[in-house]
Design a protein around this motif. Structure first.
Motif, short mmCIF file in Angstrom:
data_model
loop_
_atom_site.label_atom_id
_atom_site.label_comp_id
_atom_site.label_asym_id
_atom_site.label_seq_id
_atom_site.Cartn_x
_atom_site.Cartn_y
_atom_site.Cartn_z
N PHE A 161 0.82 -1.21 0.00
CA PHE A 161 0.00 0.00 0.00
C PHE A 161 0.86 1.27 0.00
O PHE A 161 0.35 2.39 0.14
N GLY A 162 2.16 1.09 -0.14
CA GLY A 162 3.05 2.24 -0.22
C GLY A 162 3.40 2.85 1.11
O GLY A 162 3.86 3.98 1.17
N ILE A 163 3.19 2.11 2.20
CA ILE A 163 3.52 2.61 3.54
C ILE A 163 4.72 1.84 4.06
O ILE A 163 4.66 0.62 4.24
N TRP A 164 5.82 2.55 4.25
CA TRP A 164 7.05 1.92 4.72
C TRP A 164 7.07 1.91 6.24
O TRP A 164 6.92 2.96 6.89
N LEU A 165 7.27 0.74 6.84
CA LEU A 165 7.40 0.62 8.29
C LEU A 165 8.81 0.16 8.64
O LEU A 165 9.40 -0.65 7.91
N PRO A 166 9.35 0.65 9.74
CA PRO A 166 10.64 0.12 10.21
C PRO A 166 10.51 -1.37 10.54
O PRO A 166 9.40 -1.90 10.61
N ARG A 167 11.61 -2.02 10.77
CA ARG A 167 11.59 -3.47 11.01
C ARG A 167 11.16 -3.83 12.43
O ARG A 167 10.51 -4.85 12.65
N GLN A 168 11.50 -3.00 13.41
CA GLN A 168 11.24 -3.35 14.80
C GLN A 168 9.91 -2.76 15.29
O GLN A 168 9.55 -1.63 14.95
N SER A 169 9.22 -3.52 16.11
CA SER A 169 7.90 -3.10 16.60
C SER A 169 7.99 -1.80 17.40
O SER A 169 7.12 -0.94 17.30
N ARG A 170 9.03 -1.64 18.19
CA ARG A 170 9.15 -0.43 19.01
C ARG A 170 9.35 0.82 18.16
O ARG A 170 9.05 1.93 18.60
N ASP A 171 9.87 0.64 16.94
CA ASP A 171 10.03 1.77 16.02
C ASP A 171 8.77 1.99 15.19
O ASP A 171 8.45 3.13 14.84
N GLN A 172 8.06 0.92 14.87
CA GLN A 172 6.85 1.05 14.06
C GLN A 172 5.80 1.91 14.74
O GLN A 172 5.12 2.70 14.10
N ILE A 173 5.67 1.78 16.05
CA ILE A 173 4.63 2.51 16.77
C ILE A 173 4.93 4.01 16.83
O ILE A 173 4.03 4.82 17.11
N LYS A 174 6.17 4.41 16.51
CA LYS A 174 6.58 5.81 16.65
C LYS A 174 6.55 6.59 15.34
O LYS A 174 6.89 7.77 15.32
N ILE A 175 6.14 5.97 14.23
CA ILE A 175 6.26 6.69 12.95
C ILE A 175 5.24 7.80 12.80
O ILE A 175 5.37 8.66 11.94
N THR A 176 4.20 7.78 13.59
CA THR A 176 3.24 8.88 13.61
C THR A 176 2.90 9.18 15.07
O THR A 176 3.40 8.50 15.97
N GLU A 177 2.08 10.17 15.31
CA GLU A 177 1.76 10.55 16.68
C GLU A 177 1.17 9.37 17.43
O GLU A 177 0.19 8.76 17.02
N MET A 178 1.79 9.02 18.55
CA MET A 178 1.42 7.84 19.32
C MET A 178 0.57 8.22 20.53
O MET A 178 0.84 9.21 21.20
N VAL A 179 -0.47 7.44 20.78
CA VAL A 179 -1.32 7.63 21.95
C VAL A 179 -0.93 6.59 22.98
O VAL A 179 -1.05 5.38 22.75
N ASP A 180 -0.42 7.04 24.13
CA ASP A 180 0.05 6.14 25.17
C ASP A 180 -1.07 5.89 26.18
O ASP A 180 -1.48 6.78 26.91
N LEU A 181 -1.56 4.66 26.19
CA LEU A 181 -2.64 4.27 27.10
C LEU A 181 -2.12 3.38 28.23
O LEU A 181 -2.90 2.67 28.86
N SER A 182 -0.82 3.44 28.49
CA SER A 182 -0.22 2.53 29.46
C SER A 182 -0.74 2.73 30.87
O SER A 182 -0.74 1.79 31.68
N THR A 183 -1.19 3.94 31.19
CA THR A 183 -1.72 4.18 32.54
C THR A 183 -3.22 3.95 32.62
O THR A 183 -3.81 4.05 33.69
N ASP A 184 -3.85 3.64 31.49
CA ASP A 184 -5.29 3.37 31.47
C ASP A 184 -5.58 1.93 31.87
O ASP A 184 -4.71 1.05 31.79
N THR A 185 -6.79 1.69 32.29
CA THR A 185 -7.21 0.32 32.62
C THR A 185 -7.50 -0.45 31.34
O THR A 185 -7.70 0.16 30.27
#
Length: 206
Positions: free
Chosen positions: A72-96
């Motif tokens: 689809f023409g969308i390039w993602l980095p190889r590692q998961s921790r980098d993939q989540i950062k390619i656009t604005e990330m919403v951190d829900l780690s403190t949510d239930t």
């Protein structure tokens, strides 16, 4: 379509050869990012074995998403921790877990929302109605090794690319640790990529 593909000669050396491919079996990329095209691609990938770091040419979680979005023409980095950062990330780690589920129900974009739980990444597919429950079921697609239990002393092996509902608990075994309850839970929407983000152009062929 005419493609140049590498093949081997009698001595085992590689050389390029032109082959003709039916247009129904290949396409110029980027292809249209429609639900139908996503569904066709995912349908061809489901059930494939999990491969740690690409072992035996099979995908792990991040390789699965990288390969899926490439047509689809969308390039993602190889590692998961980098993939989540390619656009604005919403951190829900403190949510239930319930708050995380509610966020996905109301803000998830089918085929374009990815979720990261530290060491694993997966794709949001959408919400599906359930007769016996008030809230819809959130469905995900992922290449996953397995689900651990709450005590973290054993794991139930899946080892394949699968459709998996995001549930607060699994009726088959309440001791399974839900993906919604991991310490890290971050979300990114790939339909909101930043300006200038690398996209593929013709004449790449898939």
């Amino acid at each position: 379509l005419i493609l140049s593909v590498p093949i081997t000669d009698k001595e085992g050396k590689a050389f390029l050869s032109d082959v003709v491919v039916n247009p129904t079996h290949a396409a110029y990329i980027p292809i249209k990012s429609s639900p139908r095209n996503f569904a066709q691609l995912i349908n061809s990938l489901k059930g494939r074995p999990y491969g740690w770091g690409g072992l035996s040419y099979y995908n792990d979680c991040s390789a699965e998403l990288k390969g899926m979005f490439l047509p689809f023409g969308i390039w993602l980095p190889r590692q998961s921790r980098d993939q989540i950062k390619i656009t604005e990330m919403v951190d829900l780690s403190t949510d239930t877990p319930t708050q995380r589920l509610t966020y996905l129900i109301h803000h998830g974009n089918p085929f374009f929302t990815i979720m990261y739980i530290k060491g694993h990444i997966f794709l949001y597919l959408g919400n599906f109605s359930q007769v016996d429950q008030k809230s819809p079921m959130v469905m995900s697609y992922q290449n996953i090794w397995g689900l651990g239990n709450v005590a973290r002393d054993k794991i139930s092996i899946i080892g394949a690319a699968v459709f998996l509902p995001l549930l607060l608990s699994y009726p088959e075994d309440p001791n399974f640790n839900s993906l919604l309850s991991r310490d890290t839970f971050q979300v990114s929407h790939l339909n909101h990529l930043p300006p200038g983000y690398p996209n593929l152009i013709l004449p790449y062929i898939l």
